[in-house]
Design an enzyme around this catalytic site. Structure first.
Site, PDB file in Angstrom:
ATOM      1  N   ASP A 219     -13.152  -2.994   5.465  1.00 64.38           N
ATOM      2  CA  ASP A 219     -12.336  -2.223   6.296  1.00 64.38           C
ATOM      3  C   ASP A 219     -12.946  -1.727   7.356  1.00 64.38           C
ATOM      4  OD1 ASP A 219     -10.378  -2.129   4.460  1.00 64.38           O
ATOM      5  OD2 ASP A 219     -10.920  -0.331   3.515  1.00 64.38           O
TER       6      ASP A 219
ATOM      7  N   ASP B  91      -9.733   1.108  -0.303  1.00 60.80           N
ATOM      8  CA  ASP B  91      -9.804   2.523  -0.858  1.00 60.80           C
ATOM      9  C   ASP B  91      -8.554   3.070  -1.419  1.00 60.80           C
ATOM     10  OD1 ASP B  91      -8.598   2.629   1.474  1.00 60.80           O
ATOM     11  OD2 ASP B  91     -10.157   3.798   2.563  1.00 60.80           O
TER      12      ASP B  91
ATOM     13  N   ASP C 215      -4.452  -0.823  -2.760  1.00 58.88           N
ATOM     14  CA  ASP C 215      -5.519  -1.762  -2.451  1.00 58.88           C
ATOM     15  C   ASP C 215      -5.899  -2.605  -3.872  1.00 58.88           C
ATOM     16  OD1 ASP C 215      -5.876  -1.748   0.095  1.00 58.88           O
ATOM     17  OD2 ASP C 215      -7.324  -0.397   0.213  1.00 58.88           O
TER      18      ASP C 215
HETATM   19 MG    MG Z   1      -7.562   4.552   6.734  1.00 59.48          MG
END
Ligand code: MG
Ligand code: ADP
Length: 886
Positions: A326, A614, A618
């Site tokens: 990410d 997170d 996900d």
């Molecule tokens: Mg975010």
């Protein structure tokens, strides 16, 4: 029954005001009264039981039987030694096992879920175990419900209760419901939230009515006890190997016994020798060594912020060659600051340290919407909570003296549609003087899709294509400068509307641009990863240009062609996407389901993929990835539950560190195993050859057992704890299909075994020849045999100990890695030699083991012999190094 009572009644019963919550003192008292909020776990195995388990082994039975036989024929000393070795072995086993278990337990402790509670009027996060009846708990999407809770408030709250009811479709919750029917089944108690179920959507608040074993979950806890034996692939393979080697060893012993029978040797002696050799040769220590090295390794990793949830991940980490990460928070600091805002025609740059700014009318509306549509809290002193994006917005308001609490009091929120990373929008409905207003914020492209008008110079005008282009242009400019862009829009309505009605026909207000600087250490980690043959890839819900600007700065990508957005992925077939995937380094504007596609596409090329996540959604991509990585700070409980590893600092660099550790752990296990195998082989060779050629046996049973004990335990363990090779990240990732014996490891095991075996025999031969005897001579006096056996006894032990030094690195010399750089190993070697010296020097031990004191000259001879296997291996390494440089 809680679900049949009114909230007021329950609050009274628990003596708590929901606005303030319990006081800390009261919570402490109740914690003492009701105990920790955790389900009783299985009673742990007692040390005694662990000890007995160590003895439940075929080999041990045989050894114990031999003890009885030796006792029966009056060989008390031998019987005692065998028994001693058996018990000591078991003790070592217990120590190792409980150490490994404790390490794993400590890790589990670190990942216990946390909950949001209101105490002393403040919302704070505490360990779920500290929750007491009467606590006011706040529930939001992605969190596990920490106890049984009577809801007081709910906003679109949905809870997945499959853990309790088996029903995997989330149930809608409503705090206002009251179920008069006392027989309402658990699944229908819509005003309750139950321990261990999962909030999948919305928000809620409630009062804890029962904790720990009194919860619905507690009532069925016993039925849920699961005992999953989590063996890693390596452990399984080594288990298999151990079994094969075990059979081989037994085969050899049987053959040996047969030969001895034909030769007409003393059968009882040979029986004991065969048994001791079997004990020595069977690598029963393998599993224990691997377990403890893994456990020590994951403990070390947890200190470096990577918590391993599933042991097999340790091995897989060493093979990872793609790290999908990410952007926000992992590659960047997640400390957002609004630096620009734009309403039509007016761009304003904000200095960082500034306050008391004046805003004109449109700007005020923009900021008001952004603040009202945020859940975060902001304090000047840094005590902010919530999504950093929203904290930045509220901090922006503070610069204009627009306080969140004041605004919230004036324009009460009556409904909302929470943010999710698919829509990339969030909306709230707030009270206005007359009627209500919808406030929406989110990705500007999505805002423009659902807006029909815009606020321009204080007037609401239709959102023309031209206006849209203008907003997009401004947004692109911000994105190109690595700013995260957020748009805002609103609409007025005269009555309360449903969340589904909120995000349409909106009026665009403008946009803000915020910086989120890259983490300082990440740039180095990316270089390191690349050097180690790993490709870092950025995945983000953010705008393509913003993402690429940061990716470029961090050296993840060089050109914009290496980036792709979610919408483009949707247009491709799975196959087409898989064909092209290797060229991309940045995936922007993606939703959680794209992440699954990305993982699958990378994996289709045989890559070993690590993926971070997170959010609630996900979980699938984390499960699909070879290594699912969850964020320890910002991550939801769901993502943590689906992960293999948790980063306690949310930092990309930690993934790279974990890969490095993973590689080191695997290498260390390999060193320890190869070492064990060469030792065992050395013992087999020296005994088997002497039986085969009708020589006297160089070692008697108790000697074999003793040597096996001191070399199999500490030195092997010390090798397993070898400090990492600083060059480990200069190699390509390990092929997961690679054999354990690849890269000459098998050769080294055999070479070591052969050398150790042969030099033991040579030492024995040397001892005999000192007195003018040879291996083939008949009737060698006991005195001579004892001397020669002492020589062999020391050489066998010492050569194994020395050889361990050479095992530390397959290419570098013992000087290059530093002889003393593994102090455990040095300690183990010194202790081993010391014990050998004691055994041969203390008269009663020497008698028991059938050895004798050696002169200084003899000692230098045996040490000389014992060093040769080490030397030979070191010389081979020189040639390998020369070959490598060519
Ligand atoms: Mg975010
Ligand atoms: P990432 O974490 O990869 O940066 P997110 O899914 O958090 O991506 O955000 C994607 C987009 O959603 C952002 O670019 C922003 O436009 C929008 N967004 C992010 N957070 C919020 C929020 N709290 N409210 C509304 N919109 C948001």
């Amino acid at each position: 029954m809680w679900f049949s009572k009114s909230p007021e009644q329950i609050l009274k019963e628990f003596d708590v005001n929901p606005e303030i919550g319990l006081s800390e003192e009261e919570a402490k008292k109740r914690l003492e009264k009701y105990g920790e909020n955790k389900l009783k776990s299985k009673p742990k195995k007692s040390t005694w039981k662990l000890f007995l388990e160590q003895l439940q082994d075929m080999l041990i039975y045989v050894l114990l039987a031999s003890t009885l036989i030796t006792l029966a024929i009056g060989e008390y000393v031998d019987a005692f030694i065998i028994l001693f070795v058996v018990l000591l072995n078991a003790v070592i086993g217990v120590v190792q096992e409980s150490k490994a278990e404790k390490a794993i337990e400590a890790l589990q402790q670190m990942t216990t879920p946390k909950s949001l509670v209101r105490r002393n009027g403040e919302v704070k996060e505490i360990n779920s175990e500290e929750i007491v009846p009467g606590d006011i708990v706040i529930l939001d999407a992605g969190r596990y419900v920490p106890a049984d809770i009577r809801l007081l408030e709910s906003v679109n709250l949905q809870i997945e209760e499959s853990a309790l009811t088996g029903e995997s479709v989330p149930s809608d919750k409503n705090a206002k419901d009251i179920h008069e029917d006392l027989k309402t089944p658990i699944g229908d108690r819509s005003n309750m939230a139950f321990m261990s179920t999962l909030v999948t959507y919305g928000r809620g608040e409630g009062v804890v009515v029962s904790t720990a074993m009194n919860t619905e979950m507690g009532k069925i806890a016993e039925a849920l006890e699961e005992d999953v034996e989590d063996m890693t692939p390596l452990q399984k393979r080594l288990d298999e190997l151990g079994r094969i080697l075990g059979f081989l060893a037994i085969g050899i012993c049987v053959v040996m016994f047969g030969i001895a029978f034909i030769q007409g040797r003393d059968l009882f002696d040979m029986f004991l020798t065969a048994i001791s050799l079997a004990v020595a040769a069977i690598p029963e220590g393998l599993a224990a060594i691997v377990a403890i090295v893994l456990a020590m390794g994951v403990t070390k990793m947890s200190k470096k912020h990577a918590i391993i949830r599933k042991l097999p991940a340790v091995e897989t980490l060493g093979s990872v060659n793609i790290i999908c990460s990410d952007k926000t928070g992992t590659l960047t600091q997640n400390k957002m600051t609004v630096v620009k805002h734009y309403v039509y025609g007016k761009m304003k740059d904000l200095p960082t340290e500034v306050s008391g700014l004046e805003a004109d009318q449109e700007e005020k509306e923009l900021i008001k919407t952004l603040i009202l549509c945020s859940d975060a809290t902001y304090e000047e002193n840094g005590q902010s909570t919530g999504d950093p994006t929203e904290i930045a917005l509220i901090a922006l308001g503070a610069k204009y003296n627009m306080n969140k609490n004041d605004l919230n009091a004036k324009y009460k929120r009556v409904a909302e549609k929470p943010f999710d990373s698919d829509r990339k929008l969030m909306s709230t409905l707030n009270k206005e003087e007359n009627g209500y207003r919808v406030h929406t914020k989110g990705a500007i492209d999505n805002i423009l899709k659902i807006a029909t008008k815009a606020l321009v110079d204080g007037k609401v005008v239709p959102l023309t294509e031209e206006l849209k282009r203008e907003y997009l242009k401004v947004s692109e400019e911000m994105s190109d400068n690595a700013l995260r862009v957020l748009g805002a829009a609103y609409k007025d309505v005269d009555h309360k509307i449903e969340p589904e009605q909120m995000e349409k026909n909106l009026i665009v207000l403008g946009l803000v641009g915020m910086i989120d600087p890259p983490r300082l250490e990440v740039k180095d980690s990316i270089l390191e990863a690349k050097r180690a043959g790993i490709t870092p890839v950025m995945i983000t819900g953010d705008h393509k240009n913003t993402a690429f600007a940061i990716a470029k700065e961090l050296n993840i990508a060089e050109s914009i062609e290496q980036s792709i957005v979610g919408a483009e992925i949707d247009k491709m077939s799975e196959e087409e996407f898989a064909n092209k995937i290797n060229k991309y380094r940045v995936f922007a504007r993606v939703s959680p389901e794209h992440k699954v596609k990305i993982v699958k596409a990378f994996k289709s090329h045989g890559n070993i993929v690590s993926m971070t996540g997170d959010g609630v959604n996900d979980a699938p991509s984390l499960k699909n990835a070879d290594i699912g990585v969850a964020m320890g700070i910002t991550g939801t409980d769901v993502s943590k539950g689906a992960s293999d590893m948790i980063l306690t600092d949310d930092n990309f660099s930690t993934i790279v560190t974990a890969v490095e550790e993973g590689r080191n752990i695997y290498n260390n296990i390999k060193k320890a195993v190869i070492f064990l195998l060469s030792c065992n082989l050395g013992e087999v060779i020296s005994i088997f050859l002497s039986v085969l050629f009708a020589w006297p046996v160089p070692l008697i049973p108790t000697q074999i057992l003793w040597i096996n004990l001191i070399t199999d335990s500490l030195p092997a363990l010390a090798l397993g704890m070898d400090p990492g090779d600083p060059d480990v990240m200069k190699h390509k990732p390990r092929d997961p299909k690679e054999s354990f014996f690849a890269h000459g490891a098998g050769f080294r095991a055999v070479l070591g075994g052969v050398l150790i075996g042969i030099f033991t025999l040579l030492a024995f031969y040397f001892g005999l020849s000192e007195f003018g005897y040879r291996l083939g001579s008949g009737n060698i006096p006991q005195r001579v045999l004892r001397y020669a056996r002492t020589m062999a006894f020391v050489v066998l032990a010492a050569s194994q100990l020395f050889y361990s030094l050479s095992m530390r690195n397959e290419k570098k010399s013992i000087f290059q890695i530093g002889i003393f750089s593994n102090s455990y190993l040095i300690g183990a070697i010194l202790l081993g030699i010391f014990l050998q010296a004691i055994v041969i020097s203390l008269p009663f031990l020497a008698n028991a083991f059938g050895v004798q004191m050696l002169s200084l000259r003899d000692w230098s001879i045996v040490i000389g012999f014992a060093l040769i296997p080490l030397l030979v291996n070191e010389i081979i390494k020189i040639f390998t190094r020369i070959k490598d440089t060519k």
